[in-house]
Write a protein that holds these residues in place. Structure first.
Motif, PDB file in Angstrom:
ATOM      1  N   ILE A   1       7.051   5.104  -4.407  1.00  0.00           N
ATOM      2  CA  ILE A   1       7.176   6.579  -4.852  1.00  0.00           C
ATOM      3  C   ILE A   1       5.975   6.980  -5.671  1.00  0.00           C
ATOM      4  O   ILE A   1       5.592   8.385  -5.226  1.00  0.00           O
ATOM      5  CB  ILE A   1       8.589   6.559  -5.968  1.00  0.00           C
ATOM      6  N   GLU A   2       5.381   6.247  -6.451  1.00  0.00           N
ATOM      7  CA  GLU A   2       4.229   6.932  -7.165  1.00  0.00           C
ATOM      8  C   GLU A   2       3.163   7.205  -6.009  1.00  0.00           C
ATOM      9  O   GLU A   2       2.556   8.034  -6.131  1.00  0.00           O
ATOM     10  CB  GLU A   2       4.029   5.869  -8.088  1.00  0.00           C
ATOM     11  N   ALA A   3       3.032   6.344  -5.095  1.00  0.00           N
ATOM     12  CA  ALA A   3       2.022   6.521  -4.029  1.00  0.00           C
ATOM     13  C   ALA A   3       2.317   7.710  -3.085  1.00  0.00           C
ATOM     14  O   ALA A   3       1.532   8.496  -2.658  1.00  0.00           O
ATOM     15  CB  ALA A   3       1.851   5.434  -2.912  1.00  0.00           C
ATOM     16  N   CYS A   4       3.691   8.010  -2.879  1.00  0.00           N
ATOM     17  CA  CYS A   4       4.243   8.961  -2.151  1.00  0.00           C
ATOM     18  C   CYS A   4       3.925  10.499  -2.768  1.00  0.00           C
ATOM     19  O   CYS A   4       2.911  11.368  -2.461  1.00  0.00           O
ATOM     20  CB  CYS A   4       5.715   8.988  -2.018  1.00  0.00           C
ATOM     21  N   ASN A   5       3.967  10.598  -4.227  1.00  0.00           N
ATOM     22  CA  ASN A   5       3.780  11.565  -5.228  1.00  0.00           C
ATOM     23  C   ASN A   5       2.121  11.588  -5.115  1.00  0.00           C
ATOM     24  O   ASN A   5       1.708  12.925  -5.081  1.00  0.00           O
ATOM     25  CB  ASN A   5       4.231  11.313  -6.692  1.00  0.00           C
TER      26      ASN A   5
END
Length: 287
Positions: free
Chosen positions: A80-84
Motif C-alpha cells: 500500500i505504501e509503495a502504491c501511494n
C-alpha cells in the motif's frame, strides 16, 4: 535471466529495461529462500530508483514492480505504501490505482487493516484517470461489490468496463461470476452471458481458460456434468498442463459413473503431473 540483466546493467548502468527485468526475475525466483529473495529484490529496487529517480517516464514502471514484489511476499502494508509512493509521483498511474484497490480489498478480507472507504479510493482513481482508462478501475469496483455479495451492482460495474473495452476479459469473467452467484437468475441467463464472453474472446488463448473455468463452475453447481466435462476438454485442448482441468474432469466422470473413461483420464493426468498429490488423490477415490 538475472545474470544477463546484470551484464546489461554493467554496460548501460541506467538501462531501465534491465532494472525492471531484474526486479521481475528476482521476485519470480523459486530456487532461493524467501528471506534472501526479499533482500536481493529490495536492493535491486532501491538501486533502480536511485538510477532512475529523475526519469519520470520509467520510474512508475519500476515502482509498480516493487508493488508486485511486496504483493508476492504478502507484505500488504508495504505494498500500500509503495502504491501511494507511485501515485504521489504520477496520479495517472492506472496500474498503481488498480493494485492499490486490489491490496485494500485483500487486506479487508483478511482483517489486516481497519475498514476504510474503498469506494472513495475507487472514485478518486476514476476522477484522476481519463475515461478511456477507467476499465481496470471499474473491474476492481465490480470485484469490491462481489466481495460484499452485491452482485447486481457488480454486474453494472463490469458492464461499464465492457462499454469502454468490449473485449475486456476480466470484466467478462467477473460478470459471469456475479451472475452465477445470484440466487434469482435462470440457467439460461448465465449461459447467455458465457456465450457472449466466448464470442468476444474466442481468439484470446490467454484468457479463454479462465472463462472456461467460470463455465465449469457454473455447470458443476447446476449438476450439468456432461457440459462441465466439455468445458474441461476445451480447456485441455488449449493447455494440457492445466492441472485443475484434469482434476475437474476426473471428478465429473466419476459423478456420471463413467469409470473406465475416468481411469483413462487419470492415467493421462499422471503422465502430465507424475508428482501431483492432488491427482493421485483422485486416483485413490476412483479406485
Amino acid at each position: 535471466g538475472i545474470d544477463e540483466f546484470i551484464k546489461i546493467s554493467a554496460i548501460v548502468p541506467n538501462n531501465e529495461d534491465a532494472f525492471q527485468g531484474k526486479i521481475f526475475a528476482w521476485r519470480s525466483r523459486t530456487d532461493v529462500p524467501e528471506a534472501e529473495k526479499f533482500v536481493e529484490a529490495e536492493n535491486v529496487v532501491q538501486d533502480a530508483i536511485k538510477h532512475q529517480r529523475n526519469n519520470r517516464a520509467i520510474l512508475p514502471a519500476i515502482l509498480n514492480e516493487r508493488i508486485q514484489f511486496y504483493l508476492n511476499q504478502k507484505e500488504y502494508q508495504k505494498a500500500i505504501e509503495a502504491c501511494n509512493g507511485a501515485l504521489d509521483l504520477d496520479g495517472t498511474n492506472e496500474e498503481a490505482w488498480v493494485l492499490k484497490i486490489s491490496v485494500l480489498r485483500k487486506c479487508i478480507s483478511l482483517n489486516r487493516i481497519e475498514p476504510i472507504d474503498v469506494d472513495q479510493v475507487i472514485n478518486e482513481a476514476l476522477d484522476r484517470l481519463p475515461r478511456a482508462r477507467h476499465a481496470g478501475i471499474l473491474n476492481q469496483r465490480g470485484g469490491w461489490y462481489c466481495d460484499r455479495e452485491l452482485y447486481g451492482e457488480a454486474i453494472s460495474a463490469f458492464d461499464a468496463a465492457l462499454n469502454i473495452t468490449p473485449n475486456n476479459a476480466e470484466a467478462f469473467q467477473g460478470k459471469i461470476f456475479a451472475w452465477r452467484s445470484q440466487t434469482d437468475v435462470s440457467f439460461d441467463q448465465v449461459e447467455e452471458i458465457i456465450q457472449e464472453a466466448l464470442k468476444h474472446q474466442r481468439d484470446n488463448r490467454a484468457i479463454l481458460p479462465s472463462i472456461f473455468d467460470e463455465r465449469f463452475s457454473f455447470y458443476f453447481e447446476y449438476k450439468k456434468y456432461q457440459k462441465a466435462i466439455r468445458a474441461c476438454n476445451q480447456t485441455l485442448r488449449l493447455d494440457k498442463s492445466n492441472e485443475e482441468a484434469w482434476i475437474r474432469k476426473i471428478i465429473c466422470l466419476r459423478y456420471t459413473s463413467k469409470f473406465i473413461e475416468a481411469e483413462e483420464t487419470f492415467k493421462k493426468a499422471k503422465e502430465e503431473f507424475p508428482a501431483s498429490i492432488r491427482i493421485s488423490n483422485q486416483g485413490g477415490q476412483l479406485y
